[in-house]
Motif scaffolding. Structure first.
Motif, mmCIF file in Angstrom:
data_model
loop_
_atom_site.group_PDB
_atom_site.id
_atom_site.type_symbol
_atom_site.label_atom_id
_atom_site.label_comp_id
_atom_site.label_asym_id
_atom_site.label_seq_id
_atom_site.Cartn_x
_atom_site.Cartn_y
_atom_site.Cartn_z
ATOM 1 N N GLY A 1 -23.650 -32.665 17.829
ATOM 2 C CA GLY A 1 -22.830 -33.866 17.806
ATOM 3 C C GLY A 1 -22.179 -34.138 16.461
ATOM 4 N N HIS A 2 -21.250 -35.087 16.460
ATOM 5 C CA HIS A 2 -20.613 -35.516 15.215
ATOM 6 C C HIS A 2 -21.663 -35.972 14.202
ATOM 7 C CE1 HIS A 2 -16.341 -35.671 16.604
ATOM 8 N NE2 HIS A 2 -16.909 -35.820 17.787
ATOM 9 N N ARG A 3 -22.653 -36.725 14.672
ATOM 10 C CA ARG A 3 -23.665 -37.264 13.770
ATOM 11 C C ARG A 3 -24.368 -36.164 13.010
ATOM 12 N NH1 ARG A 3 -29.609 -39.789 14.845
ATOM 13 N NH2 ARG A 3 -29.910 -37.645 15.515
ATOM 14 N N GLU A 4 -24.706 -35.080 13.697
ATOM 15 C CA GLU A 4 -25.454 -34.000 13.066
ATOM 16 C C GLU A 4 -24.621 -33.306 11.973
ATOM 17 O OE1 GLU A 4 -26.630 -35.473 16.228
ATOM 18 O OE2 GLU A 4 -25.900 -33.594 17.122
ATOM 19 N N VAL A 5 -23.329 -33.042 12.274
ATOM 20 C CA VAL A 5 -22.488 -32.372 11.286
ATOM 21 C C VAL A 5 -22.266 -33.268 10.069
ATOM 22 C CG1 VAL A 5 -20.290 -31.228 10.857
ATOM 23 C CG2 VAL A 5 -21.338 -31.073 13.121
ATOM 24 N N LEU A 6 -21.993 -34.541 10.302
ATOM 25 C CA LEU A 6 -21.770 -35.456 9.186
ATOM 26 C C LEU A 6 -23.039 -35.660 8.372
ATOM 27 C CD1 LEU A 6 -19.439 -38.078 10.896
ATOM 28 C CD2 LEU A 6 -18.805 -36.270 9.297
ATOM 29 N N ALA A 7 -24.193 -35.649 9.024
ATOM 30 C CA ALA A 7 -25.454 -35.764 8.284
ATOM 31 C C ALA A 7 -25.637 -34.571 7.354
ATOM 32 C CB ALA A 7 -26.626 -35.864 9.260
ATOM 33 N N LEU A 8 -25.262 -33.372 7.834
ATOM 34 C CA LEU A 8 -25.336 -32.180 6.988
ATOM 35 C C LEU A 8 -24.432 -32.333 5.766
ATOM 36 C CD1 LEU A 8 -25.866 -29.094 6.398
ATOM 37 C CD2 LEU A 8 -23.825 -28.670 7.801
ATOM 38 N N LEU A 9 -23.176 -32.692 5.990
ATOM 39 C CA LEU A 9 -22.222 -32.761 4.889
ATOM 40 C C LEU A 9 -22.577 -33.880 3.907
ATOM 41 C CD1 LEU A 9 -18.911 -32.113 6.845
ATOM 42 C CD2 LEU A 9 -20.328 -30.476 5.605
ATOM 43 N N GLU B 1 -18.114 -24.015 6.423
ATOM 44 C CA GLU B 1 -16.956 -23.611 5.628
ATOM 45 C C GLU B 1 -15.746 -24.498 5.900
ATOM 46 O OE1 GLU B 1 -16.995 -18.904 5.014
ATOM 47 O OE2 GLU B 1 -17.020 -19.463 7.128
ATOM 48 N N LEU B 2 -15.429 -24.693 7.184
ATOM 49 C CA LEU B 2 -14.205 -25.411 7.538
ATOM 50 C C LEU B 2 -14.327 -26.909 7.284
ATOM 51 C CD1 LEU B 2 -11.361 -25.296 8.739
ATOM 52 C CD2 LEU B 2 -12.397 -25.628 10.999
ATOM 53 N N TRP B 3 -15.372 -27.525 7.848
ATOM 54 C CA TRP B 3 -15.504 -28.975 7.714
ATOM 55 C C TRP B 3 -15.941 -29.374 6.314
ATOM 56 C CZ3 TRP B 3 -12.831 -31.284 11.122
ATOM 57 C CH2 TRP B 3 -12.715 -30.775 12.428
ATOM 58 N N GLY B 4 -16.682 -28.507 5.635
ATOM 59 C CA GLY B 4 -17.024 -28.796 4.257
ATOM 60 C C GLY B 4 -15.789 -28.938 3.397
#
Length: 519
Positions: A165-173, A202-205
C-alpha cells in the motif's frame, strides 16, 4: 499527522509544486521536468478514470525503462487504482500468468499489444487496452489504499502477488529520510526491472525527494563500462545495486582506474554482499565521497528492512558465511525466532520476523498463504503482526544483525528471489526430463550461480540447448540455470526428501555442463 500526504501521487504533487522546473527523469529522449511529468500524469489519470469500471482495482503496466513508466505509474495511482508492473522482457507465458492471476482488465503499455488486447485510448506514447479476462484471482478484495502488486517466485512453482500500500512505501521513504541525507539535488539511477521491488526504492526515492531519476536502459545497466560512463556523465549521486552487479562495476572501475567523486551513496541490496568487492571498492577509493550502505529487505516488507554502513574494518571482521545487515530502519522491528516462533538469544541463529508499518497486506487471492507467512504474535501485551521471512540471521551482542541464508528452498541470485521449486517445476515439464533439482554454487570468479541437475528419461536425447529454449518460454532470464548437469539419479535423505547438500558430489554422466549466456 497534520499536513502529511497519504499517497504517493499526492506526495509527488507537493514536490512538483515546489520544483516545477527541476528535472524529474532523464531517459534516452532527454530530460523531463516535474511540471511536464505532472501534466503527462494528469492526462493518463483522466483517461483511466473515464475507462475504468467499478471492478478495476488493479491496472497492469507493461513498460520499458523510459519516461512512460513513471508517467503510467503516477497516472494509474492518480486514477485511484494500484499498478501491476509487468516486465515486457518476461516470457509470454509468464506475462500472461501475471495478468490472468491478478484479474487485471486494463493494460497500459508503451509497446505492442497482445492478441487478446483491444486498444481503448492513446495518451501520448502510451496505449490503454482492455484484455479478454480469463478465470483467475480477482482483485475484488484488494485494499483501497493499494499502491502496487509485485509478483515474487513461488515455492509451489507458482508466483504469488504481494500487495503493498501507499502507507508502506511512504513509511519506508520517511524512515530512510532519518538515516540518509537525500536532497533535491540528488541524481538517482533506476537500473532494475519495475517487476523487481528494488526499483520502487530507486524511482520513488528520487521523485518524492525532488531528485532526478536516471532511467538506465537495460543494455547499459548490463555493460559495466557503459554504466560507469553513465554514472560519470550524469553525475549520479545515489547508486543502488545488487551485489552481483556491483561486483561487475568494481571490476570495471579497477581495470579502467576510474573513480566516482560525485557519488554520495552506494546502496547494496537484494542478496548477500560479496565483502571482497566491498573491500576493493573502499581500499581503492572508487567513490571517495560516498557512503557504502548494505540494506537487507524483502518484497513483503516493502523493499528495505535493515541498514548498515560498510567500512573496511566491518568487512574484514565479518565471519565467513555471515553478512552484516545492521539494524532495522526506524519504522520496523526485527526479532529472531526458532521454529516454534519463540525469540532466540543473542548469538543464536533464528528466523527473521519483521513487524511495523512496512509490512504488506498479504498475497493477492492467497488467504491461506497469507495466514501462513503473515502471522500475529499474541504473547505480548498487544497483538503484533509479523512477516515470517524464511531468512536465517544472528544478532550479536551489540544488537547488529548478520544474515546467514535461507531456511527453505528460496535463494537470491543477482538480486532476484528465486524459488528453487519453481525452476525445478519448469525443468520437469520439459519432455524427456525424468527428474530435476537445483542448487546454488560458487564459481571460480566467486559468483553465486544456479546449477540444474537432471535425470533423463530413456532415449530422450536431451541437450542444454533444448532445455534453455523450453525455459525461455516459461521463466524470466534471472531464473534460468547457469549450468546443466546430467546425473544418473537424484539423492534423497533418510526421510525421502531431496538431499541438496550432496548434489555437487554426484558423478556426472556424458554431456558436459554448459554455461548459459544471459543477455
Amino acid at each position: 499527522m497534520p499536513g502529511v500526504r497519504p499517497t504517493l501521487h499526492q506526495r509527488f504533487d507537493d514536490v512538483a509544486r515546489r520544483f516545477p522546473g527541476a528535472t524529474a527523469v532523464v531517459d534516452a529522449e532527454g530530460p523531463m521536468s516535474y511540471a511536464e511529468l505532472r501534466a503527462a500524469r494528469d492526462e493518463v489519470a483522466e483517461a483511466l478514470v473515464a475507462l475504468c469500471r467499478d471492478g478495476d482495482r488493479l491496472i497492469a503496466a507493461r513498460l520499458g525503462r523510459g519516461r512512460s513508466a513513471p508517467v503510467a505509474f503516477l497516472g494509474i495511482l492518480g486514477s485511484g487504482r494500484g499498478y501491476l508492473p509487468v516486465d515486457p522482457d518476461y516470457p509470454r507465458e509468464r506475462r500472461d500468468f501475471l495478468l490472468d492471476d491478478s484479474g487485471a482488465r486494463l493494460v497500459v503499455t508503451d509497446g505492442s499489444l497482445e492478441d487478446d488486447e483491444s486498444p481503448l485510448a492513446e495518451v501520448g506514447g502510451l496505449v490503454i487496452a482492455a484484455r479478454d479476462t480469463r478465470p483467475g484471482r480477482s482483485a475484488d478484495g484488494l485494499p483501497a489504499a493499494t499502491a502496487y502488486v509485485i509478483y515474487t517466485s513461488g515455492s509451489t512453482g507458482t508466483p504469488k502477488g504481494c500487495v503493498v500500500g501507499h502507507r508502506e512505501v511512504l513509511a519506508l521513504l520517511d524512515a530512510c529520510a532519518t538515516v540518509f541525507s537525500f536532497h533535491p539535488g540528488d541524481v538517482w539511477t533506476v537500473t532494475h526491472s519495475f517487476s523487481f521491488d528494488f526499483s520502487v526504492w530507486e524511482l520513488w526515492g528520487a521523485l518524492l525527494s525532488g531528485g532526478t531519476a536516471v532511467l538506465v536502459p537495460p543494455d547499459v545497466a548490463r555493460d559495466p563500462d557503459a554504466f560507469a560512463g553513465l554514472l560519470e556523465s550524469r553525475q549520479v549521486t545515489v547508486l543502488s545495486q545488487t551485489p552481483s552487479m556491483f561486483g561487475f562495476l568494481v571490476a570495471q572501475l579497477g581495470r579502467a582506474r576510474r573513480s566516482l567523486p560525485r557519488l554520495r551513496y552506494a546502496v547494496l541490496g537484494g542478496e548477500a554482499v560479496n565483502l571482497q568487492d566491498a573491500l576493493t571498492w573502499l581500499d581503492a577509493e572508487m567513490a571517495p565521497n560516498a557512503r557504502l550502505v548494505n540494506m537487507y529487505g524483502i518484497t513483503e516488507t516493502t523493499v528495505h528492512v535493515t541498514h548498515t554502513e560498510l567500512d573496511a574494518r566491518a568487512c574484514r571482521a565479518s565471519e565467513s558465511g555471515r553478512t552484516p545487515i545492521g539494524r532495522p530502519l526506524p519504522h520496523l522491528a526485527v526479532s529472531l525466532r526458532d521454529q516454534a516462533g519463540r525469540p532466540v538469544a543473542d548469538g543464536t541463529p533464528g528466523e527473521i520476523w519483521v513487524s511495523g508499518t512496512g509490512v504488506a497486506s498479504g498475497y493477492l487471492g492467497r488467504p491461506e498463504l497469507t495466514a501462513e507467512r503473515f502471522v500475529v504474535d499474541r504473547t505480548g501485551p498487544e497483538p503484533v503482526r509479523h512477516y515470517r521471512s524464511g531468512d536465517w540471521a544472528v544478532r550479536e551482542g551489540d544488537c547488529t544483525l548478520h544474515y546467514i541464508g535461507r531456511i527453505d528452498g528460496q535463494v537470491k541470485l543477482r538480486g532476484h528471489r528465486v524459488e528453487l521449486a519453481e525452476v525445478e517445476a519448469a525443468l520437469a515439464s520439459t519432455e524427456g526430463v525424468h527428474g530435476a533439482a537445483c542448487a546454488v554454487r560458487t564459481n571460480r570468479a566467486g559468483q553465486r550461480v544456479l546449477v540444474a541437475y537432471l535425470v533423463e528419461s530413456p532415449d530422450a536425447g536431451l541437450d542444454p540447448r533444448r532445455l534453455r529454449a523450453h525455459l525461455g518460454t516459461r521463466l524470466p532470464a534471472h531464473m534460468h540455470p547457469h549450468r546443466f548437469v546430467r546425473v544418473q539419479s537424484l539423492p534423497v535423505t533418510a526421510n525421502g526428501k531431496l538431499d541438496r547438500a550432496v548434489l555437487h558430489a554426484l558423478p556426472v554422466l556424458d554431456w558436459a555442463s554448459s554455461p548459459v549466456r544471459h543477455a
